[in-house]
Design an enzyme around this catalytic site. Structure first.
Site, PDB file in Angstrom:
ATOM      1  N   GLY A  51       6.981  32.703   9.571  1.00  0.00           N
ATOM      2  CA  GLY A  51       8.388  33.024   9.382  1.00  0.00           C
ATOM      3  C   GLY A  51       9.174  31.979  10.133  1.00  0.00           C
ATOM      4  O   GLY A  51       9.057  30.798   9.827  1.00  0.00           O
ATOM      5  N   GLU A  52       9.868  32.389  11.144  1.00  0.00           N
ATOM      6  CA  GLU A  52      10.650  31.452  11.946  1.00  0.00           C
ATOM      7  C   GLU A  52      10.462  31.807  13.420  1.00  0.00           C
ATOM      8  O   GLU A  52      10.927  32.850  13.872  1.00  0.00           O
ATOM      9  CB  GLU A  52      12.132  31.523  11.512  1.00  0.00           C
ATOM     10  CG  GLU A  52      13.039  30.595  12.246  1.00  0.00           C
ATOM     11  CD  GLU A  52      12.525  29.158  12.286  1.00  0.00           C
ATOM     12  OE1 GLU A  52      12.227  28.576  11.237  1.00  0.00           O
ATOM     13  OE2 GLU A  52      12.426  28.626  13.414  1.00  0.00           O
ATOM     14  N   SER A  53       9.765  30.913  14.135  1.00  0.00           N
ATOM     15  CA  SER A  53       9.420  31.208  15.533  1.00  0.00           C
ATOM     16  C   SER A  53      10.660  31.397  16.405  1.00  0.00           C
ATOM     17  O   SER A  53      10.669  32.242  17.305  1.00  0.00           O
ATOM     18  CB  SER A  53       8.542  30.095  16.090  1.00  0.00           C
ATOM     19  OG  SER A  53       9.172  28.833  15.920  1.00  0.00           O
ATOM     20  N   CYS A  83       1.110  30.070  11.357  1.00  0.00           N
ATOM     21  CA  CYS A  83       2.315  29.258  11.178  1.00  0.00           C
ATOM     22  C   CYS A  83       3.310  29.486  12.332  1.00  0.00           C
ATOM     23  O   CYS A  83       3.035  29.074  13.442  1.00  0.00           O
ATOM     24  CB  CYS A  83       2.902  29.527   9.797  1.00  0.00           C
ATOM     25  SG  CYS A  83       3.847  28.122   9.197  1.00  0.00           S
ATOM     26  N   ARG A 114       6.557  21.587  15.667  1.00  0.00           N
ATOM     27  CA  ARG A 114       7.138  22.403  14.586  1.00  0.00           C
ATOM     28  C   ARG A 114       7.551  21.537  13.393  1.00  0.00           C
ATOM     29  O   ARG A 114       7.956  20.390  13.560  1.00  0.00           O
ATOM     30  CB  ARG A 114       8.359  23.169  15.102  1.00  0.00           C
ATOM     31  CG  ARG A 114       8.040  24.137  16.217  1.00  0.00           C
ATOM     32  CD  ARG A 114       9.302  24.827  16.748  1.00  0.00           C
ATOM     33  NE  ARG A 114      10.007  25.478  15.668  1.00  0.00           N
ATOM     34  CZ  ARG A 114      11.314  25.353  15.444  1.00  0.00           C
ATOM     35  NH1 ARG A 114      12.057  24.611  16.232  1.00  0.00           N
ATOM     36  NH2 ARG A 114      11.865  25.968  14.422  1.00  0.00           N
ATOM     37  N   ILE A 142       3.877  25.999   4.629  1.00  0.00           N
ATOM     38  CA  ILE A 142       5.335  26.049   4.430  1.00  0.00           C
ATOM     39  C   ILE A 142       6.014  25.661   5.748  1.00  0.00           C
ATOM     40  O   ILE A 142       5.934  26.410   6.728  1.00  0.00           O
ATOM     41  CB  ILE A 142       5.799  27.469   4.019  1.00  0.00           C
ATOM     42  CG1 ILE A 142       5.028  27.964   2.779  1.00  0.00           C
ATOM     43  CG2 ILE A 142       7.301  27.482   3.768  1.00  0.00           C
ATOM     44  CD1 ILE A 142       5.245  29.439   2.474  1.00  0.00           C
ATOM     45  N   ARG A 143       6.663  24.529   5.784  1.00  0.00           N
ATOM     46  CA  ARG A 143       7.285  24.040   7.027  1.00  0.00           C
ATOM     47  C   ARG A 143       6.337  24.284   8.209  1.00  0.00           C
ATOM     48  O   ARG A 143       6.717  24.797   9.246  1.00  0.00           O
ATOM     49  CB  ARG A 143       8.630  24.731   7.273  1.00  0.00           C
ATOM     50  CG  ARG A 143       9.738  24.236   6.333  1.00  0.00           C
ATOM     51  CD  ARG A 143      11.108  24.709   6.764  1.00  0.00           C
ATOM     52  NE  ARG A 143      11.133  26.146   6.952  1.00  0.00           N
ATOM     53  CZ  ARG A 143      11.495  26.781   8.068  1.00  0.00           C
ATOM     54  NH1 ARG A 143      11.914  26.093   9.102  1.00  0.00           N
ATOM     55  NH2 ARG A 143      11.469  28.076   8.149  1.00  0.00           N
ATOM     56  N   HIS A 178      -0.346  29.748   5.857  1.00  0.00           N
ATOM     57  CA  HIS A 178      -0.243  31.173   5.519  1.00  0.00           C
ATOM     58  C   HIS A 178      -1.493  31.558   4.754  1.00  0.00           C
ATOM     59  O   HIS A 178      -1.686  31.113   3.627  1.00  0.00           O
ATOM     60  CB  HIS A 178       0.976  31.430   4.634  1.00  0.00           C
ATOM     61  CG  HIS A 178       2.278  31.236   5.339  1.00  0.00           C
ATOM     62  ND1 HIS A 178       3.033  32.286   5.795  1.00  0.00           N
ATOM     63  CD2 HIS A 178       2.942  30.119   5.689  1.00  0.00           C
ATOM     64  CE1 HIS A 178       4.123  31.824   6.387  1.00  0.00           C
ATOM     65  NE2 HIS A 178       4.101  30.513   6.336  1.00  0.00           N
ATOM     66  N   GLU A 180      -2.031  34.748   4.230  1.00  0.00           N
ATOM     67  CA  GLU A 180      -1.707  36.086   3.702  1.00  0.00           C
ATOM     68  C   GLU A 180      -0.974  35.992   2.354  1.00  0.00           C
ATOM     69  O   GLU A 180      -0.704  36.998   1.739  1.00  0.00           O
ATOM     70  CB  GLU A 180      -0.865  36.856   4.728  1.00  0.00           C
ATOM     71  CG  GLU A 180       0.597  36.452   4.833  1.00  0.00           C
ATOM     72  CD  GLU A 180       0.827  35.103   5.500  1.00  0.00           C
ATOM     73  OE1 GLU A 180      -0.152  34.433   5.888  1.00  0.00           O
ATOM     74  OE2 GLU A 180       1.995  34.704   5.610  1.00  0.00           O
TER      75      GLU A 180
HETATM   76  N1  GLN Z   1       8.995  26.135  10.735  1.00  0.00           N
HETATM   77  C1  GLN Z   1       8.776  27.481  11.183  1.00  0.00           C
HETATM   78  C2  GLN Z   1       8.985  27.590  12.677  1.00  0.00           C
HETATM   79  O1  GLN Z   1       9.181  26.641  13.333  1.00  0.00           O
HETATM   80  C3  GLN Z   1       7.398  27.953  10.804  1.00  0.00           C
HETATM   81  C4  GLN Z   1       7.271  28.034   9.309  1.00  0.00           C
HETATM   82  C5  GLN Z   1       6.393  29.133   8.826  1.00  0.00           C
HETATM   83  O2  GLN Z   1       5.986  30.036   9.562  1.00  0.00           O
HETATM   84  N2  GLN Z   1       6.131  29.111   7.559  1.00  0.00           N
HETATM   85  O3  GLN Z   1       8.928  28.666  13.191  1.00  0.00           O
END
Ligand code: GLN
Length: 196
Positions: A51-53, A83, A114, A142-143, A178, A180
């Site tokens: 997700g987004e840390s 991730c 990141r 993903i990112r 990911h 999942e």
């Molecule tokens: N770029 C996100 C972060 O820095 C991580 C991306 C992800 O979990 N798919 O948290």
């Protein structure tokens, strides 16, 4: 002999929560979501999703959830960071500005950077050879963070394009992708066995 199903939590502040729940249930785990420290009670393992840390670290702060997870891990609860979850579980984040002032979990002796595989548009899926799995595992990036460095005691389970992407250290599993988001739950199976 009947063995009790392992109790696995999914950190549910933000991110790919439902997908991890589905994957964990498909391998026979007893699953519940975790939003506050009291909900860590009795868990054998905890998944920290992608997700987004930076969002997760901020949402966890008011209830002190990150230090509480660290403390429960030190008492034996296994961790699986994927991730963004890997970023929160890593001991060192080399570009940590956006996380400055917020507690993370830590415990996994790796250095991560990141967003190092590029933007959302650079997302990709690849098949990985993973130690312990007979067939390649589909993995969605993903990112994703890059694992820049792996310290002593960390086992590399899979690599892609010259970088480790799945690692294990004691009762911590980490993946920069990911696992999942596909129907293949073998990494969740591995984690559930580790947590048991
Ligand atoms: N770029 C996100 C972060 O820095 C991580 C991306 C992800 O979990 N798919 O948290």
């Amino acid at each position: 002999m009947v063995t009790a199903a392992p109790q696995i939590g999914v950190l549910a502040l933000q991110g790919a929560v439902a997908e991890h729940e589905r994957s964990l249930r498909s391998v026979g785990a007893q699953v519940r979501t975790v939003r506050r420290p009291a909900e860590l009670e009795g868990l054998d393992g905890l998944v920290i999703p992608g997700g987004e840390s930076t969002a997760m670290a901020r949402l966890a702060a008011p209830v002190g959830l990150m230090p509480a997870i660290r403390a429960r891990h030190e008492e034996g609860m296994a961790l699986f960071g994927t991730c963004a979850g890997l970023i929160l579980t890593a001991n060192t984040v080399s570009d940590a500005e956006a996380l400055q002032g917020y507690d993370r979990i830590g415990g996994l002796d790796v250095v991560v950077r990141r967003n190092a595989y590029g933007s959302q548009l650079d997302s990709f899926t690849t098949d990985l050879d993973v130690a312990g799995l007979a067939e390649p595992l589909p993995a969605v990036f993903i990112r994703a963070p890059i694992i820049e460095e792996v310290l002593d005691g960390v086992e590399v389970l899979a690599e892609a394009a010259g970088h480790p992407v799945a690692v294990r250290q004691g009762r911590i599993l980490g993946a920069s992708f990911h696992s999942e988001l596909t129907r293949d739950a073998r990494l969740h199976q591995l984690f559930t066995e580790l947590a048991r």
